[in-house]
Motif scaffolding. Structure first.
Motif, PDB file in Angstrom:
ATOM      1  N   ALA A 204     -15.161  82.201  23.643  1.00  0.00           N
ATOM      2  CA  ALA A 204     -14.325  81.832  23.492  1.00  0.00           C
ATOM      3  C   ALA A 204     -14.101  83.060  21.803  1.00  0.00           C
ATOM      4  O   ALA A 204     -13.070  83.637  21.382  1.00  0.00           O
ATOM      5  CB  ALA A 204     -13.441  81.033  22.806  1.00  0.00           C
ATOM      6  N   GLU A 205     -14.822  83.171  21.538  1.00  0.00           N
ATOM      7  CA  GLU A 205     -14.991  83.913  20.226  1.00  0.00           C
ATOM      8  C   GLU A 205     -15.751  85.433  19.760  1.00  0.00           C
ATOM      9  O   GLU A 205     -15.626  86.653  18.946  1.00  0.00           O
ATOM     10  CB  GLU A 205     -16.364  83.408  18.966  1.00  0.00           C
ATOM     11  N   GLY A 206     -16.031  85.629  21.788  1.00  0.00           N
ATOM     12  CA  GLY A 206     -16.742  87.179  21.349  1.00  0.00           C
ATOM     13  C   GLY A 206     -17.701  87.682  21.064  1.00  0.00           C
ATOM     14  O   GLY A 206     -17.872  88.455  20.474  1.00  0.00           O
TER      15      GLY A 206
ATOM     16  N   GLY B 232     -18.343  77.617   0.771  1.00  0.00           N
ATOM     17  CA  GLY B 232     -17.419  78.655   0.940  1.00  0.00           C
ATOM     18  C   GLY B 232     -17.171  78.257   2.284  1.00  0.00           C
ATOM     19  O   GLY B 232     -15.362  77.753   2.267  1.00  0.00           O
ATOM     20  N   GLU B 233     -16.654  79.412   2.956  1.00  0.00           N
ATOM     21  CA  GLU B 233     -16.062  78.980   3.643  1.00  0.00           C
ATOM     22  C   GLU B 233     -16.232  77.794   5.092  1.00  0.00           C
ATOM     23  O   GLU B 233     -17.130  77.496   5.984  1.00  0.00           O
ATOM     24  CB  GLU B 233     -15.860  80.529   5.270  1.00  0.00           C
ATOM     25  N   ILE B 234     -14.849  76.937   5.034  1.00  0.00           N
ATOM     26  CA  ILE B 234     -15.053  75.458   5.821  1.00  0.00           C
ATOM     27  C   ILE B 234     -13.290  75.723   6.484  1.00  0.00           C
ATOM     28  O   ILE B 234     -14.088  74.852   7.442  1.00  0.00           O
ATOM     29  CB  ILE B 234     -14.254  74.771   4.481  1.00  0.00           C
TER      30      ILE B 234
ATOM     31  N   ILE C  33     -12.599  70.307  14.616  1.00  0.00           N
ATOM     32  CA  ILE C  33     -11.013  70.025  14.874  1.00  0.00           C
ATOM     33  C   ILE C  33     -10.031  71.452  14.355  1.00  0.00           C
ATOM     34  O   ILE C  33     -10.002  72.981  13.802  1.00  0.00           O
ATOM     35  CB  ILE C  33     -10.350  69.567  13.406  1.00  0.00           C
ATOM     36  N   GLU C  34      -9.452  72.210  16.173  1.00  0.00           N
ATOM     37  CA  GLU C  34      -8.726  72.989  16.482  1.00  0.00           C
ATOM     38  C   GLU C  34      -7.026  72.781  16.440  1.00  0.00           C
ATOM     39  O   GLU C  34      -6.909  72.978  17.307  1.00  0.00           O
ATOM     40  CB  GLU C  34      -8.721  74.228  17.611  1.00  0.00           C
ATOM     41  N   PRO C  35      -6.107  72.925  15.370  1.00  0.00           N
ATOM     42  CA  PRO C  35      -5.223  72.768  16.343  1.00  0.00           C
ATOM     43  C   PRO C  35      -4.656  74.328  16.329  1.00  0.00           C
ATOM     44  O   PRO C  35      -4.664  75.193  16.378  1.00  0.00           O
ATOM     45  CB  PRO C  35      -4.369  72.372  14.472  1.00  0.00           C
TER      46      PRO C  35
ATOM     47  N   GLY D 136     -12.878  76.140  21.807  1.00  0.00           N
ATOM     48  CA  GLY D 136     -11.669  75.186  22.250  1.00  0.00           C
ATOM     49  C   GLY D 136     -10.599  75.901  22.214  1.00  0.00           C
ATOM     50  O   GLY D 136      -9.281  75.971  22.717  1.00  0.00           O
ATOM     51  N   GLN D 137     -10.660  76.996  20.838  1.00  0.00           N
ATOM     52  CA  GLN D 137      -9.008  78.033  21.201  1.00  0.00           C
ATOM     53  C   GLN D 137      -8.373  78.259  21.877  1.00  0.00           C
ATOM     54  O   GLN D 137      -7.541  78.166  22.519  1.00  0.00           O
ATOM     55  CB  GLN D 137     -10.075  78.922  19.763  1.00  0.00           C
ATOM     56  N   LEU D 138      -8.965  79.388  23.396  1.00  0.00           N
ATOM     57  CA  LEU D 138      -8.072  79.483  24.235  1.00  0.00           C
ATOM     58  C   LEU D 138      -7.872  78.776  24.688  1.00  0.00           C
ATOM     59  O   LEU D 138      -6.756  79.176  25.218  1.00  0.00           O
ATOM     60  CB  LEU D 138      -9.562  80.384  25.035  1.00  0.00           C
TER      61      LEU D 138
HETATM   62  O1  4AD Z   1     -14.428  80.675  12.408  1.00  0.00           O
HETATM   63  P1  4AD Z   1     -14.806  80.379  13.338  1.00  0.00           P
HETATM   64  O2  4AD Z   1     -15.798  80.563  14.824  1.00  0.00           O
HETATM   65  O3  4AD Z   1     -13.282  80.497  13.920  1.00  0.00           O
HETATM   66  C1  4AD Z   1     -13.606  79.701  15.245  1.00  0.00           C
HETATM   67  O4  4AD Z   1     -14.174  79.085  15.593  1.00  0.00           O
HETATM   68  C2  4AD Z   1     -11.953  79.267  15.325  1.00  0.00           C
HETATM   69  N1  4AD Z   1     -11.068  79.821  17.234  1.00  0.00           N
HETATM   70  C3  4AD Z   1     -11.040  78.474  15.117  1.00  0.00           C
HETATM   71  C4  4AD Z   1      -9.854  78.229  15.208  1.00  0.00           C
HETATM   72  O5  4AD Z   1      -9.082  79.456  15.065  1.00  0.00           O
HETATM   73  N2  4AD Z   1      -8.912  77.597  16.000  1.00  0.00           N
HETATM   74  O6  4AD Z   1     -15.694  78.508  12.565  1.00  0.00           O
HETATM   75  C5  4AD Z   1     -14.274  77.602  12.399  1.00  0.00           C
HETATM   76  C6  4AD Z   1     -15.354  77.088  11.197  1.00  0.00           C
HETATM   77  C7  4AD Z   1     -15.879  77.686  10.196  1.00  0.00           C
HETATM   78  O7  4AD Z   1     -14.848  78.017   9.492  1.00  0.00           O
HETATM   79  C8  4AD Z   1     -16.690  76.634   9.996  1.00  0.00           C
HETATM   80  O8  4AD Z   1     -16.291  75.560   9.160  1.00  0.00           O
HETATM   81  C9  4AD Z   1     -17.222  76.087  11.418  1.00  0.00           C
HETATM   82  O9  4AD Z   1     -15.514  76.190  11.895  1.00  0.00           O
HETATM   83  N3  4AD Z   1     -18.722  76.649  11.339  1.00  0.00           N
HETATM   84  C10 4AD Z   1     -19.708  75.870  11.655  1.00  0.00           C
HETATM   85  N4  4AD Z   1     -19.645  74.556  11.225  1.00  0.00           N
HETATM   86  C11 4AD Z   1     -21.293  74.602  11.001  1.00  0.00           C
HETATM   87  N5  4AD Z   1     -22.794  75.155  11.717  1.00  0.00           N
HETATM   88  C12 4AD Z   1     -22.116  76.660  12.302  1.00  0.00           C
HETATM   89  N6  4AD Z   1     -22.859  77.400  12.954  1.00  0.00           N
HETATM   90  C13 4AD Z   1     -20.393  76.638  12.068  1.00  0.00           C
HETATM   91  N7  4AD Z   1     -19.540  77.818  12.306  1.00  0.00           N
HETATM   92  C14 4AD Z   1     -18.117  78.020  12.061  1.00  0.00           C
END
Ligand code: 4AD
Ligand code: MG
Length: 478
Positions: free
Chosen positions: A165-167, A400-402, A245-247, A207-209
């Motif tokens: 999904a993330e490529g 950082g990124e959440i 959690i993916e809305p 699970g996004q796709l």
């Molecule tokens: O930014 P990410 O990779 O985005 C996605 O997977 C999209 N498909 C989401 C979407 O748009 N539906 O991951 C989303 C979040 C990150 O911001 C981070 O909080 C968490 O997932 N995350 C991790 N948490 C713990 N360990 C890791 N290895 C993580 N990688 C991502």
């Protein structure tokens, strides 16, 4: 009959009016052959049990050791000692399970979090982890409640999938082929046609796709499940198995997406603050004690509870990626060459950059939007400038990124072009592309990393201390 027992959490809300009750739990300490501190996991507070001198056999008293499990029936009375409003005067004490105090690894003293990770099977029995896991539960419950109130459908997306999904290629393979001498193709590669699913499969990274498939029919869905990433990141913020959690929302653009994410995060924090006051107060004190070991400049300006309260009362800052890079380039940290990694338009911001923006510059959560398309996934909607995409990351202080999210590319031709540029196999994702062929709509969504959220709310500095049994490179005990 076990369910006649009353939980300590419930008991402590009552008035000590000489009621007869039965409690069960594990011994935390036993003082003066008389006072038992019993914990049953329902609350951090132990129940003081008084075994009056002379009333119980020595043989029985000897078996009241740390972490032995007990059933105690007795009368609740106002406590004479300080520190608790009530105590249980024991009439009968039954040992449910003995505990060999010599071999029990947890002693009533402070253990390091590193040590506790090695005995993760027992760390639930500490105050810290009792609090963390009750808060984690509350956050999970609040998440379902939030989306349910908004009419989102909880969609269970597959754990085993054939797509990335993330490529990003960070996947764990799922196979039943023998590791030695697997069937080979004519070219000598492993022949996954012979594998269990008749193709190569892996654990899902997101699970996004599949979520998009649901949203473009059900309107608004969310997923909440485990995701897996085989990235070799040994950091306090990465797990190989984490919950996300993916809305995903049809008829939704980037701004709606940001608004939902901000409302969502505040809602679940508020829920935990209302329902886990005692645990959060304990964790706040724990963090304050931990920070006392740090030099002044490394300590947080706000305590845990003040920080959460501050987040609730203030809007998240919103800046574009381009503005964020400008802020970094203008910063004293940049000018004094404090950043280890390069700063220029086009970089994938490193954690030091994100932390500067959030902790030093804005001092609150920040939503960064419109990233360069080169550093983001193929499905994000291209902006009219032709360089950036309608992405948004939420950065939180100390973490950082959440959240990572975006408006999705709903235009078939643009999506196909981007997939080709990024070598994402369109034939394998034919089902994903069908949403763009049959009634495509503007839509958007995001992913919240659950353990990072738990970190933020509990103040635990290492993500390994927010999930029961962490999976990280080189470690899968328990
Ligand atoms: O930014 P990410 O990779 O985005 C996605 O997977 C999209 N498909 C989401 C979407 O748009 N539906 O991951 C989303 C979040 C990150 O911001 C981070 O909080 C968490 O997932 N995350 C991790 N948490 C713990 N360990 C890791 N290895 C993580 N990688 C991502
Ligand atoms: Mg991301």
């Amino acid at each position: 009959m076990f369910n006649k027992r009353i939980k300590v959490r419930e008991l402590l809300t009552r008035e000590p009016y000489h009621e007869e009750v039965t409690v069960m739990g594990w011994v935390r300490s036993f003082r003066n052959n008389q006072f038992i501190a019993l914990n049953d996991g329902s609350t951090n507070s132990n129940l003081q049990i008084v075994a009056e001198l002379g009333r119980f056999d020595d043989a029985l008293l000897k078996r009241i050791t740390i972490s032995a499990s007990l059933k105690v029936t007795g009368t609740i009375i106002p406590s004479l000692g300080k520190g608790q409003k009530m105590e249980l005067k024991a009439d009968t004490i039954t040992i449910l399970g003995d505990s060999d105090a010599e071999r029990y690894p947890l002693q009533p003293k402070k253990h390091s979090l590193e040590f506790l990770r090695e005995i993760a099977h027992l760390r639930f029995r500490t105050n810290t982890f009792g609090a963390v896991f009750r808060v984690r539960h509350s956050l999970a419950f609040a998440i379902h409640r939030f989306f349910n109130e908004k009419g989102f459908v909880y969609l269970h997306t597959p754990v085993i999938t054939a797509s990335d999904a993330e490529g990003a290629g960070e996947m764990f393979r799922v196979t039943t082929l023998p590791p030695l001498n697997p069937p080979l193709t004519k070219e000598g590669a492993v022949d996954y046609k012979e594998d269990f699913f008749g193709r190569a499969t892996n654990l899902t990274v997101s699970g996004q796709l599949e979520g998009e498939l649901g949203a473009t029919a059900l309107g608004e869905i969310y997923t909440f499940g485990p995701t897996f990433r085989a990235e070799n990141s040994n950091t306090p913020r990465h797990l190989a198995e984490f919950w996300m959690i993916e809305p995903e929302m049809a008829f939704c653009d980037l701004e709606d997406n940001m608004n939902l994410a901000e409302e969502f995060i505040k809602y679940i924090i508020r829920y935990a603050m209302e329902h886990n006051r005692e645990d959060l107060a304990f964790l706040a004190q724990r963090l304050a004690d931990e920070e006392k070991q740090l030099p002044q400049e490394k300590r947080s300006e706000l305590g845990l509870l003040e920080k959460l309260d501050f987040v609730l009362r203030n809007d998240f800052e919103r800046v574009t990626y381009t503005q964020a890079i400008d802020i970094l380039l203008q910063s004293p940290a940049y000018k004094k060459k404090k950043f280890q990694y390069e700063v220029k338009w086009g970089i994938d911001m490193q954690s030091e950059h994100e932390r500067y923006l959030v902790e030093k510059h804005f001092k609150k959560p920040v939503i960064v939007t419109d990233y360069p398309q080169e550093i983001k996934a193929f499905y994000m909607r291209r902006n009219d400038d032709g360089k950036t995409v309608a992405a948004m990351d939420i950065l939180a202080p100390g973490i950082g990124e959440i959240v990572g999210g975006s408006q999705r590319e709903e235009r078939l031709d643009m999506l196909l072009q981007r997939m080709e540029e990024m070598h994402v196999p369109a034939e394998e994702l034919w089902w994903y592309l069908d949403t763009r062929r049959f009634g495509t709509v503007p839509h958007a969504g995001f992913g919240l990393g659950f353990e990072r959220m738990v970190q933020f709310v509990t103040g635990m500095s290492n993500i390994r201390d927010t999930i029961a049994f962490p999976r990280t490179p080189g470690s899968a005990e328990f």
